[in-house]
Design a protein around this motif. Structure first.
Motif, PDB file in Angstrom:
ATOM      1  N   ASN A  68       0.756  -1.324   0.099  1.00 16.14           N
ATOM      2  CA  ASN A  68      -0.009  -0.104  -0.033  1.00 16.14           C
ATOM      3  C   ASN A  68       1.037   1.075  -0.007  1.00 16.14           C
ATOM      4  OD1 ASN A  68      -2.405  -1.175  -0.278  1.00 16.14           O
ATOM      5  ND2 ASN A  68      -3.233  -0.614   1.790  1.00 16.14           N
ATOM      6  N   CYS A  85      -2.038   5.196   5.191  1.00 12.22           N
ATOM      7  CA  CYS A  85      -2.110   3.893   4.453  1.00 12.22           C
ATOM      8  C   CYS A  85      -1.595   3.172   5.734  1.00 12.22           C
ATOM      9  CB  CYS A  85      -0.620   4.004   3.334  1.00 12.22           C
ATOM     10  SG  CYS A  85      -0.902   5.118   2.040  1.00 12.22           S
ATOM     11  N   ARG A 128       0.537  -2.741  -4.284  1.00 17.04           N
ATOM     12  CA  ARG A 128      -0.722  -3.224  -3.574  1.00 17.04           C
ATOM     13  C   ARG A 128      -0.874  -4.848  -4.058  1.00 17.04           C
ATOM     14  NH1 ARG A 128      -2.810   0.876  -6.894  1.00 17.04           N
ATOM     15  NH2 ARG A 128      -4.296  -0.022  -8.790  1.00 17.04           N
TER      16      ARG A 128
END
Length: 375
Positions: A331, A370, A345
């Protein structure tokens, strides 16, 4: 030029180099970038010798860069007279290198190079368009190629220049015999032979005084570094050029390997969007991370090519950043050249062309902090 049918071994080697590297084919037209210096004069001489045997038409273009005053005028007039005496079609073009350098904030040397190759390409297209118009209805249409006079020492200079700048395999492989419409028939030729051949044939040339100015990096390498290396080994330039050939083969191998890997694993979101905003390509990285860093870099380069983004402004730092990205927690986001971004991701590296640069700070403010979901 007086008819000269006898060729020495090295002239035959140059002709064979053109044939073995498929630089010129029968029916082509060849445009020589003629500065008036010894290298380009020899190139024009050699190609004029070979044109009947290889079956092509020959032209020359001279670019006046708007610098060096009377010396540049002298070079232009010399080039024009040489082509007149050898009955080679000639074109001269004036450009404003100082103006471009000031406008773009670049060196005068770089501005002159950019404008010179723009003129070469524009003239090449003019010749090719005229040729196609004249030859309509023929089964085979020729191309117009741009011949430049880089020789073995130029190749060695290029490799050393790229080496000290921190280049990878591609930079250390030097100049290619052919790249697009640009051909380099003299890459296997020593400058010593060029000068001796011109002297033997009584062919004049001019000297560009800026080539003697060692404030330019390449001139410094040419006039001080390479001669020093040749004191250690007289064959230094030849060995460097040969190493470049080997590295070019290695580069080709890794390019093919990366292309096959991307063919097998990458997913293109919408092939019709290549090069456009919103274009996206992704690839799983679990297996990719088991390969050496060099291979990963070639895969990343292939991904960039597939998404339709130029490679011109990419440097080693961008690939190192992407490498760190896929070894991170997931992420994560990275801004890249040409409005591109990379995201890591779900164990995939995702490259995307954006409407504008998406900074990490703004991304966090829009999407929230995140959190890692990958291991």
């Amino acid at each position: 030029m007086k008819k000269d049918t006898k060729m020495d071994r090295q002239m035959l080697d140059i002709r064979n180099y053109i044939l073995s590297n498929h630089l010129i084919e029968k029916g082509d037209e060849v445009l020589v970038g003629l500065s008036g210096g010894p290298d380009s004069v020899f190139l024009l001489y050699a190609l004029n010798r070979f044109k009947e045997y290889l079956g092509y038409k020959l032209y020359a273009v001279h670019v006046h860069h708007g610098i060096r005053g009377e010396e540049a005028d002298r070079d232009m007039h010399f080039s024009e007279e040489l082509c007149r005496s050898w009955e080679i079609p000639f074109k001269k073009v004036f450009v404003d290198a100082p103006g471009l350098a000031k406008e773009k904030g670049m060196s005068l040397e770089e501005a002159a190079r950019i404008l010179r190759y723009e003129v070469f390409e524009e003239t090449r297209k003019e010749i090719e368009d005229r040729f196609e118009a004249e030859e309509q209805g023929c089964e085979k249409r020729g191309r117009c190629l741009i011949a430049v006079a880089h020789h073995m020492e130029d190749q060695a200079e290029t490799v050393l220049h790229n080496l000290v700048r921190g280049s990878g395999i591609r930079g250390l492989s030097g100049m290619e015999p052919r790249r697009g419409f640009i051909i380099r028939p003299l890459l296997s030729v020593r400058r010593e032979y060029i000068l001796s051949k011109l002297k033997e044939k009584g062919i004049s040339y001019v000297i560009d005084s800026t080539n003697l100015d060692t404030q330019y990096t390449r001139n410094h390498i040419r006039s001080e570094i390479l001669p020093g290396l040749r004191e250690i080994n007289p064959e230094a330039s030849a060995h460097i050029a040969h190493t470049a050939d080997i590295l070019r083969e290695a580069d080709g191998f890794f390019v093919r390997l990366a292309s096959e890997y991307v063919d097998k694993y990458a997913e293109l979101k919408d092939p019709d969007m290549i090069g456009k905003t919103g274009m996206e390509i992704s690839i799983p990285v679990t297996e990719l991370k088991s390969y050496p860093e060099l291979v990963r870099q070639y895969v990343m380069i292939e991904l960039i090519k597939r998404i339709g983004t130029p490679l011109k402004d990419w440097g080693a730092v961008h690939f190192r950043d992407m490498d760190r990205l896929i070894y991170g927690p997931g992420n994560a986001h990275l801004d890249l050249p040409y409005r591109m971004s990379a995201d890591y991701r779900k164990k995939h590296l995702v490259l995307k062309i954006n409407q504008e640069i998406i900074s990490i700070k703004r991304r966090k403010s829009n999407d929230g902090a995140c959190k890692s979901t990958d291991s």
